[in-house]
Design an enzyme around this catalytic site. Structure first.
Site, PDB file in Angstrom:
ATOM      1  N   THR A  58      34.477  44.368  48.954  1.00 19.00           N
ATOM      2  CA  THR A  58      35.768  45.038  49.151  1.00 19.00           C
ATOM      3  C   THR A  58      35.541  46.503  49.456  1.00 19.00           C
ATOM      4  O   THR A  58      34.521  47.078  49.079  1.00 19.00           O
ATOM      5  CB  THR A  58      36.632  45.036  47.868  1.00 19.00           C
ATOM      6  OG1 THR A  58      35.967  45.813  46.853  1.00 19.00           O
ATOM      7  CG2 THR A  58      36.894  43.645  47.373  1.00 19.00           C
ATOM      8  N   ASP A  59      36.518  47.130  50.097  1.00 17.59           N
ATOM      9  CA  ASP A  59      36.538  48.584  50.095  1.00 17.59           C
ATOM     10  C   ASP A  59      36.862  48.991  48.651  1.00 17.59           C
ATOM     11  O   ASP A  59      37.277  48.169  47.830  1.00 17.59           O
ATOM     12  CB  ASP A  59      37.574  49.124  51.101  1.00 17.59           C
ATOM     13  CG  ASP A  59      37.227  50.542  51.554  1.00 17.59           C
ATOM     14  OD1 ASP A  59      36.503  51.240  50.828  1.00 17.59           O
ATOM     15  OD2 ASP A  59      37.686  50.950  52.633  1.00 17.59           O
TER      16      ASP A  59
END
Ligand SMILES: *[C@@H]1O[C@H](CO)[C@@H](O)[C@H](O)[C@H]1NC(C)=O
Ligand SMILES: *[C@@H]1O[C@H](CO)[C@@H](O)[C@H](O)[C@H]1NC(C)=O
Ligand SMILES: *[C@@H]1O[C@H](CO)[C@@H](O)[C@H](O)[C@H]1NC(C)=O
Ligand SMILES: *[C@@H]1O[C@H](CO)[C@@H](O)[C@H](O)[C@H]1NC(C)=O
Length: 787
Positions: free
Chosen positions: A298-299
């Site tokens: 994920t960011d």
């Protein structure tokens, strides 16, 4: 929103405060204690699959979950130290949670920002830079100052010129970005003698990684904060057509041809679904269709965003389940670490889902040699301090900066300047001698050294160099310093103005509202130019494009150079161009639009123009309005080359071209899912035509040219069909009085088909065209018919 930004900052500070470089307890490296000989996961003779399975089998559920954040905890039962996944290396080993400068290594080579690297159009340069960064990363790892996983490159396509992160990207063209990613990622990941021709060999899919690179941020992300609308919850409404032929292709190249070992999903939603929680985007496209061999991360921390800011999920556990079931493996942040057990307990996910994620992340660590004992005993073990900031690496930083500088205007061949003919040179502007490392851009580390334009220009022998900032800061809000600049210019034989932007005016979380130079910069330039008797050179530092129409037409400004943010040696490179030691060969990797484009909201994700509303579309492939400078534009000092192109003029399209079997690397699942027959696919692969490009140099010195090859489909510009498509490019040197022949094989299915509204490809019947541009001369054209 403020609160959230603060939360991210606190998270980063918290991560930086911990000792992230090496072991947190027990021994420094996995598989070095006395028991490890008996543990299968430490046995280099076994397959990676077996070792990963063995490791997972030794972990409790809680231990497994503790591995799924960027700061993976140590596993004391088997003496595995903590690992910090989060490293950055956008244009050099960069300050990030896994990288610190508190050791023998005080700095690393800082290359130009990707937007400048893209302007070189030089694939081997990108590959070499990837090799140097991974060498320095390995050396820092040996010295416990860095991890081996880097979340670079950024390969989002620049749709909107206002985006604060234009500087971090290779520009607006999906093919250019894709090629950049392929060459950069291979440089980062592969051993120097690695043979990429083995790429389809299954046995080779798990090749050992020098360092791990990451294609980010997937997908349709190029808005950070525009009029208060933030990337964290922005819903990008994207058509199937734009997704298939514009936003996704760079990621496909990065995964398939670059063989990246990681992909990062973005914060934003695409058509209502957060990218990190969309099974079609992750499992369907990235894993199944493209065949990613690596982990999806994920960011930071988009899981938190999913239940907090974007309110897509009702609880952290639900966000975790949505993402992990969609195909996510690792969480930058600690949402999975803190709430993963709850998600399992509530049966939202199973332990098998955790195991699958873990096997994807641990496989990458295995390939990096993390479970092969001390890195000092491994293939890159001899790398150390001498391999960082070496003369060779620093010279490559200068060379890269030279290759990316673009000459936009040069009336009466005003450039290059001759130092011997200048007694007094005035250097003016807030970016001329910046003390803020402006040329490093963002995601920077500490440079080996730093040469400003003033310092670079001063290495040439000129009697008197006068320097005036002209503005007290980059935003140039007052005109109080213009008078001093004007009087300096009056006395000078030549004037160099170094203007533009910096991180205060364009950056992550900060988009621009205007494409104009800030504050009184324009007034400063015009006033100085007005009183100058000799040549006036305007140098622009910026990531995003600028509307400088006024300078283009001001006859007192003879020359304009765009240098992007060109890294630690930018000042030297600029001086080499200005004084003619080197020819400027860089070409613009983005369209320079007029200010009027900012009348359109930044939230409109459409690439194609809309005749009803007058929306002009975006990028050189679709935009149908006026430009300040076009994509691919750039002049050189030498003008001695001409270009010719030859190719067949007729092509018979077999019936099967009406089907959607047009990609050169389809996986078996994809072939099945879109109903292609193998025979169709084979026929498509054979549908190739030879193209030969001749670049002739009629002059007495060798010339370097960037050759850009475009395909123009039938009915270009009508009904959403692109105006043109970049299908090949080559930076090449042509010796004096000779020719260079570039032979290309154009595949009709792959290179000349276009994407339809439903997202599938088709080859259009009718007259197609190739347009080949190189240098300042007229582009060569070749029409051919497909019936
Ligand atoms: C961080 O780790 C290094 C080497 O592993 C050690 O020398 C140093 O003392 C540690 N610093 C802190 C603050 O724990
Ligand atoms: C799992 O749920 C049960 C009750 O349903 C609870 O007693 C237990 O503490 C929970 N465990 C975790 C790790 O959340
Ligand atoms: C340029 O110089 C002329 C005459 O010296 C003056 O009238 C004019 O205002 C100047 N223009 C600018 C932009 O400074
Ligand atoms: C591309 O870059 C490499 C690495 O700096 C350089 O050796 C080569 O000459 C460049 N190619 C051209 C045609 O400029």
């Amino acid at each position: 929103m403020r609160v959230y930004v603060l939360a991210v900052l606190l998270l980063i500070q918290h991560l930086l405060a911990q000792n992230m470089s090496g072991a947190s307890s027990g021994s420094s490296y996995a598989c070095t204690n006395s028991e490890s000989k008996s543990w299968a996961f430490c046995d280099k003779a076994l397959s990676i699959e077996k070792r990963v399975a063995d490791l997972i089998s030794r972990l409790s559920l809680q231990e497994k979950i503790s591995q799924l954040g960027n700061g993976a905890d140590d596993i004391s039962s088997i003496d595995v130290p903590a690992y910090q996944w989060w490293g950055e290396a956008l244009h050099g080993v960069a300050s990030s949670p896994s990288v610190h400068w508190d050791g023998p290594v005080k700095g690393a080579t800082s290359f130009p920002m990707p937007i400048s690297l893209a302007a070189s159009f030089n694939k081997s340069l990108w590959n070499k830079i990837g090799q140097v960064i991974s060498t320095e990363g390995r050396a820092m790892h040996n010295l416990k100052q860095s991890g081996l996983t880097f979340w670079s490159p950024v390969i989002n396509l620049v749709r909107d010129p206002r985006w604060g992160r234009v500087q971090e990207t290779p520009g607006e063209d999906p093919y250019l970005i894709g090629q950049y990613s392929v060459y950069f990622v291979r440089g980062m990941q592969e051993a120097k003698d690695y043979d990429p021709s083995n790429q389809d060999d299954d046995g080779n899919e798990y090749f050992a990684l020098k360092t791990s690179a990451c294609c980010k941020h997937y997908t349709a992300y190029d808005l950070d904060n525009w009029h208060g609308i933030e990337r964290y919850y922005f819903n990008a409404e994207v058509t199937k057509q734009d997704l298939a032929d514009t936003y996704n292709p760079p990621f496909q190249s990065c995964v398939q041809e670059g063989r990246a070992s990681c992909l990062m999903c973005s914060y934003n939603k695409v058509n209502g679904v957060p990218t990190c929680g969309d099974p079609d985007l992750l499992k369907g496209i990235v894993r199944k269709a493209w065949g990613l061999r690596g982990y999806i991360v994920t960011d930071c921390d988009s899981l938190l965003v999913m239940y907090d800011q974007s309110r897509y999920s009702r609880s952290p556990a639900e966000a975790i389940a949505t993402a992990m079931l969609a195909g996510l493996d690792l969480n930058c942040g600690s949402t999975i670490k803190n709430h993963g057990a709850t998600a399992v307990n509530q049966s939202l996910i199973s332990e098998d889902d955790i195991d699958r994620a873990l096997s994807n992340t641990l496989t990458v660590l295995m390939r990096l040699g993390i479970f092969d004992g001390s890195p000092l005993d491994q293939p890159y073990g001899s790398l150390g301090e001498d391999d960082i900031c070496s003369d060779e690496h620093q010279d490559l930083a200068r060379e890269a900066a030279v290759q990316g500088i673009v000459l936009l205007k040069n009336e009466e061949d005003s450039l290059p300047l001759s130092p011997s003919q200048i007694k007094t040179l005035a250097i003016i502007g807030p970016n001329a001698d910046d003390k803020k490392y402006t040329m490093l851009g963002n995601y920077a580390g500490r440079p080996c050294k730093y040469v400003t334009p003033l310092q670079g220009i001063s290495t040439y022998h000129i009697d008197t160099v006068v320097f005036e900032t002209g503005c007290s800061s980059i935003d140039c809000s007052s005109d109080e310093k213009i008078e001093d600049a004007v009087s300096a210019a009056k006395k000078a034989d030549a004037v160099i103005l170094v203007m533009g932007l910096d991180q205060d005016l364009e950056r992550e979380t900060f988009d621009r509202n205007s494409l104009k130079l800030p504050g009184k910069q324009e007034l400063l330039v015009s006033s100085v130019a007005n009183v100058s008797s000799g040549p006036v050179v305007l140098v622009l530092m910026s990531g995003g494009p600028l509307d400088i129409s006024w300078a283009k037409t001001d006859s007192k400004i003879q020359s304009i150079l765009w240098m992007g943010y060109s890294g630690q040696a930018g000042g030297l490179a600029l001086a080499q161009i200005i004084f003619g030691d080197r020819d400027p060969v860089g070409r613009l990797p983005v369209t320079w639009y007029p200010e009027t484009i900012t009348d359109w909201p930044m939230t409109n994700m459409n690439m194609r123009p809309d005749p009803d509303s007058g929306y002009p579309g975006r990028t050189h492939r679709f935009y149908n309005g006026p430009t300040v400078y076009e994509f691919g534009y750039g002049m050189s000092y030498s003008k001695s080359t001409t270009t010719e192109v030859t190719a067949p003029t007729n092509f018979k399209a077999p019936d099967l071209f009406q089907q959607a079997c047009y990609h050169k690397r389809l996986t078996t699942e994809q072939i099945d899912s879109i109903g292609c027959l193998q025979s169709d696919l084979d026929a498509c692969m054979e549908a190739s035509l030879p193209m030969s490009i001749t670049v002739k140099n009629g002059g007495p010195t060798a010339v370097t040219e960037v050759v850009l090859v475009y395909h123009v489909p039938p009915r270009a510009g009508e009904g959403g069909t692109q105006l043109k498509e970049l299908i090949a490019f080559e930076r090449t040197e042509v010796q004096s009085f000779s020719s260079k022949i570039i032979d290309l094989t154009i595949n009709l299915c792959y290179h000349t088909s276009t994407v339809k509204q439903d997202g599938t490809r088709a080859l259009q019947l009718g007259i197609h065209k190739f347009v080949v541009s190189s240098g300042s001369g007229t582009p060569a054209e070749h029409s051919f018919s497909v019936q």
